[in-house]
Design a protein around this motif. Structure first.
Motif, PDB file in Angstrom:
ATOM      1  N   UNK A 362      33.999 -35.369 -19.555  1.00  0.00           N
ATOM      2  CA  UNK A 362      34.498 -33.991 -19.604  1.00  0.00           C
ATOM      3  C   UNK A 362      35.913 -33.924 -19.017  1.00  0.00           C
ATOM      4  N   UNK A 363      36.130 -34.609 -17.905  1.00  0.00           N
ATOM      5  CA  UNK A 363      37.471 -34.642 -17.300  1.00  0.00           C
ATOM      6  C   UNK A 363      38.500 -35.194 -18.279  1.00  0.00           C
ATOM      7  N   UNK A 364      38.164 -36.336 -18.889  1.00  0.00           N
ATOM      8  CA  UNK A 364      39.119 -36.983 -19.801  1.00  0.00           C
ATOM      9  C   UNK A 364      39.375 -36.131 -21.040  1.00  0.00           C
ATOM     10  N   UNK A 365      38.332 -35.479 -21.550  1.00  0.00           N
ATOM     11  CA  UNK A 365      38.508 -34.574 -22.686  1.00  0.00           C
ATOM     12  C   UNK A 365      39.476 -33.452 -22.308  1.00  0.00           C
ATOM     13  N   UNK A 366      39.311 -32.913 -21.121  1.00  0.00           N
ATOM     14  CA  UNK A 366      40.162 -31.800 -20.701  1.00  0.00           C
ATOM     15  C   UNK A 366      41.603 -32.248 -20.476  1.00  0.00           C
ATOM     16  N   UNK A 367      41.795 -33.475 -20.003  1.00  0.00           N
ATOM     17  CA  UNK A 367      43.161 -33.992 -19.864  1.00  0.00           C
ATOM     18  C   UNK A 367      43.815 -34.097 -21.239  1.00  0.00           C
ATOM     19  N   UNK A 368      43.090 -34.643 -22.219  1.00  0.00           N
ATOM     20  CA  UNK A 368      43.660 -34.832 -23.557  1.00  0.00           C
ATOM     21  C   UNK A 368      43.991 -33.496 -24.215  1.00  0.00           C
ATOM     22  N   UNK A 369      43.091 -32.531 -24.089  1.00  0.00           N
ATOM     23  CA  UNK A 369      43.337 -31.224 -24.710  1.00  0.00           C
ATOM     24  C   UNK A 369      44.437 -30.475 -23.964  1.00  0.00           C
ATOM     25  N   UNK A 370      44.403 -30.506 -22.622  1.00  0.00           N
ATOM     26  CA  UNK A 370      45.445 -29.847 -21.833  1.00  0.00           C
ATOM     27  C   UNK A 370      46.815 -30.416 -22.173  1.00  0.00           C
ATOM     28  N   UNK A 371      46.869 -31.730 -22.380  1.00  0.00           N
ATOM     29  CA  UNK A 371      48.146 -32.348 -22.718  1.00  0.00           C
ATOM     30  C   UNK A 371      48.656 -31.853 -24.069  1.00  0.00           C
ATOM     31  N   UNK A 372      47.753 -31.649 -25.020  1.00  0.00           N
ATOM     32  CA  UNK A 372      48.162 -31.071 -26.302  1.00  0.00           C
ATOM     33  C   UNK A 372      48.793 -29.693 -26.095  1.00  0.00           C
ATOM     34  N   UNK A 373      48.162 -28.884 -25.248  1.00  0.00           N
ATOM     35  CA  UNK A 373      48.697 -27.547 -24.950  1.00  0.00           C
ATOM     36  C   UNK A 373      50.048 -27.650 -24.231  1.00  0.00           C
ATOM     37  N   UNK A 374      50.141 -28.604 -23.313  1.00  0.00           N
ATOM     38  CA  UNK A 374      51.377 -28.827 -22.562  1.00  0.00           C
ATOM     39  C   UNK A 374      52.529 -29.196 -23.497  1.00  0.00           C
ATOM     40  N   UNK A 375      52.259 -30.101 -24.441  1.00  0.00           N
ATOM     41  CA  UNK A 375      53.316 -30.523 -25.353  1.00  0.00           C
ATOM     42  C   UNK A 375      53.729 -29.401 -26.296  1.00  0.00           C
ATOM     43  N   UNK A 376      52.776 -28.568 -26.685  1.00  0.00           N
ATOM     44  CA  UNK A 376      53.120 -27.404 -27.501  1.00  0.00           C
ATOM     45  C   UNK A 376      54.068 -26.481 -26.750  1.00  0.00           C
ATOM     46  N   UNK A 377      53.797 -26.296 -25.455  1.00  0.00           N
ATOM     47  CA  UNK A 377      54.666 -25.459 -24.620  1.00  0.00           C
ATOM     48  C   UNK A 377      56.062 -26.079 -24.510  1.00  0.00           C
ATOM     49  N   UNK A 378      56.105 -27.383 -24.242  1.00  0.00           N
ATOM     50  CA  UNK A 378      57.386 -28.071 -24.086  1.00  0.00           C
ATOM     51  C   UNK A 378      58.221 -27.948 -25.360  1.00  0.00           C
ATOM     52  N   UNK A 379      57.569 -28.127 -26.512  1.00  0.00           N
ATOM     53  CA  UNK A 379      58.298 -28.057 -27.778  1.00  0.00           C
ATOM     54  C   UNK A 379      58.781 -26.642 -28.072  1.00  0.00           C
ATOM     55  N   UNK A 380      57.961 -25.638 -27.730  1.00  0.00           N
ATOM     56  CA  UNK A 380      58.397 -24.243 -27.931  1.00  0.00           C
ATOM     57  C   UNK A 380      59.619 -23.917 -27.079  1.00  0.00           C
TER      58      UNK A 380
END
Length: 440
Positions: A362-380
């Motif tokens: 669960x921790x690793x899944x949340x890191x991977x998904x959070x990182x997707x959200x983080x990169x979307x923010x960075x690109x925006x």
């Protein structure tokens, strides 16, 4: 909180958190499922965890805060994911603590068969808790030296094992042919290798502790990338190299669960001194991971409390900048393992391993998904990061599929199915707690 952890501390904290009971004791179960092909399991698992660590590392370098994992989930994904990430990580390491302490008695019994396992766990818990209450620098030093012992022992074991393999007389029990002579390299087929991943992945739990240390890391822009990039290849060498040497030294299908396979095999090949030394090492390994667990639990509770997701008293720091109540609360709950070892000596490790593995997934899944959200923010925002993860977003999704496969494998193993039942109940309890607290 104080930035008292240097690069050498972070390197050893990462190694120490990932080299423990999962390798030294839990590998027995993985070997029984996959035989020599367990080395492939460690290689695949290690690659996936490295990719996930690069995801966490990219976020940690940009925002090096204590309790970073939950902080990023809250900021880039949402209030409930942050709440879930923090409390699940804390739960994970409480269970890891119990798993590590549950086998301390097994190692002590190698020397003192009549010594109660529950008492060994209690003594270890009290001593390590006391040391963590002093200063973060003392924690860093303690973990540095305990991890160094483990690493030196593994290197020494690989060298000694290699020497024995080169000098063993023809027809002896040791020899590289053990890697294929007892049913082939894949004695239970590819399916056995995939099944072993459910146990192997427990061994990698702890590497993500690098991200949790970000709030107390000196010069995080340099130390966090160095720790992540250097530690993963060392762990792969240690894990894969160690398994290859062990299974060449002795037939894989003759390794039991009475003690660490490291100790058993060197005892079987007629080197009792090495067996005693390795028993000391595996004991140190369990204590080392428990030491890391106490550290990470207290810092996660501190981060949750600062964010309003845990009682405010958990933000209280001692004069040395240590979250004293976070340490005491986590250690107090870990006392459950003492009672479990008292009533069910020698029977609880696999149950703790299963629950800890499910929580880690669960921790690793949340890191991977959070990182997707983080990169979307960075690109925006049109920004760039200092330590980019590899292959985002494609490899994020590959890692998520791999972790889903691990859960499927767990459901197929009788001793691990309990975790598949417990985790939905735990997640539901977190959601209820979140609603009761009130969404922010």
């Amino acid at each position: 909180m104080r930035r008292g952890l240097k690069n050498r501390h972070l390197q050893m904290i990462a190694l120490g958190g990932a080299i423990g009971t999962g390798l030294f004791y839990g590998s027995t179960a993985a070997i029984s499922m996959a035989g020599p092909a367990v080395t492939v399991s460690y290689l695949l698992g290690g690659i996936v965890i490295f990719l996930i660590m690069r995801m966490l590392g990219e976020m940690a370098v940009e925002e090096p805060v204590s309790g970073s994992f939950a902080y990023y989930a809250s900021k880039y994904w949402g209030s409930f994911p942050g709440f879930l990430a923090g409390w699940n990580y804390w739960f994970n390491y409480v269970i890891v603590s119990m798993a590590e302490l549950s086998v301390v008695g097994v190692y002590i019994n190698y020397w003192f068969p009549a010594f109660p396992e529950w008492l060994s766990a209690l003594i270890c818990l009290v001593v390590i808790t006391g040391l963590n209450l002093v200063t973060v620098r003392l924690y860093g030093e303690l973990e540095f030296w305990m991890a160094l012992i483990k690493i030196a022992a593994i290197v020494g074991m690989i060298v000694l094992g290699g020497y024995l393999l080169m000098t063993v007389p023809a027809g002896g029990a040791s020899g590289v042919e053990n890697l294929w002579a007892h049913g082939g390299f894949f004695p239970h087929g590819a399916d056995g290798m995939w099944l072993s991943l459910a146990v192997v992945m427990f061994s990698f739990g702890g590497i993500e502790l690098i991200g949790i240390t970000a709030g107390e890391a000196h010069d995080p822009d340099r130390t966090i990338p160095a720790a992540i990039n250097q530690v993963i290849w060392r762990i792969l060498i240690f894990y894969v190299g160690t398994m290859l040497v062990l299974m060449a030294l002795w037939p894989w299908n003759e390794v039991g669960r009475e003690a660490s396979p490291f100790v058993q095999i060197f005892s079987n090949v007629g080197i009792p001194a090495a067996a005693h030394i390795l028993n000391f090492v595996v004991l140190t390994a369990a204590v080392s991971v428990y030491n890391s667990a106490i550290y990470s639990n207290s810092r996660m509770l501190y981060g949750l409390a600062k964010d309003g997701d845990a009682p405010a008293f958990l933000t209280t720091l001692s004069g040395h900048g240590v979250p004293v109540y976070g340490i005491l609360v986590s250690s107090g709950i870990t006392l459950i393992v003492v009672a479990a070892n008292y009533f069910f000596p020698g029977e609880v490790f696999m149950y703790f391993l299963a629950v800890a593995t499910a929580a880690a997934v669960i921790d690793w899944v949340m890191i991977a998904v959070t990182h997707l959200k983080f990169r979307q923010y960075i690109e925006r925002e049109g920004k760039t990061t200092k330590f980019r993860a590899i292959g985002c977003p494609i490899l994020n999704w590959v890692c998520l599929l791999f972790l889903a496969a691990v859960i499927v494998m767990m459901a197929r193993i009788e001793g691990m199915r309990l975790a598949i039942v417990i985790m939905p109940v735990w997640l539901a309890a977190i959601y209820v707690a979140y609603r009761v607290r009130g969404a922010k």
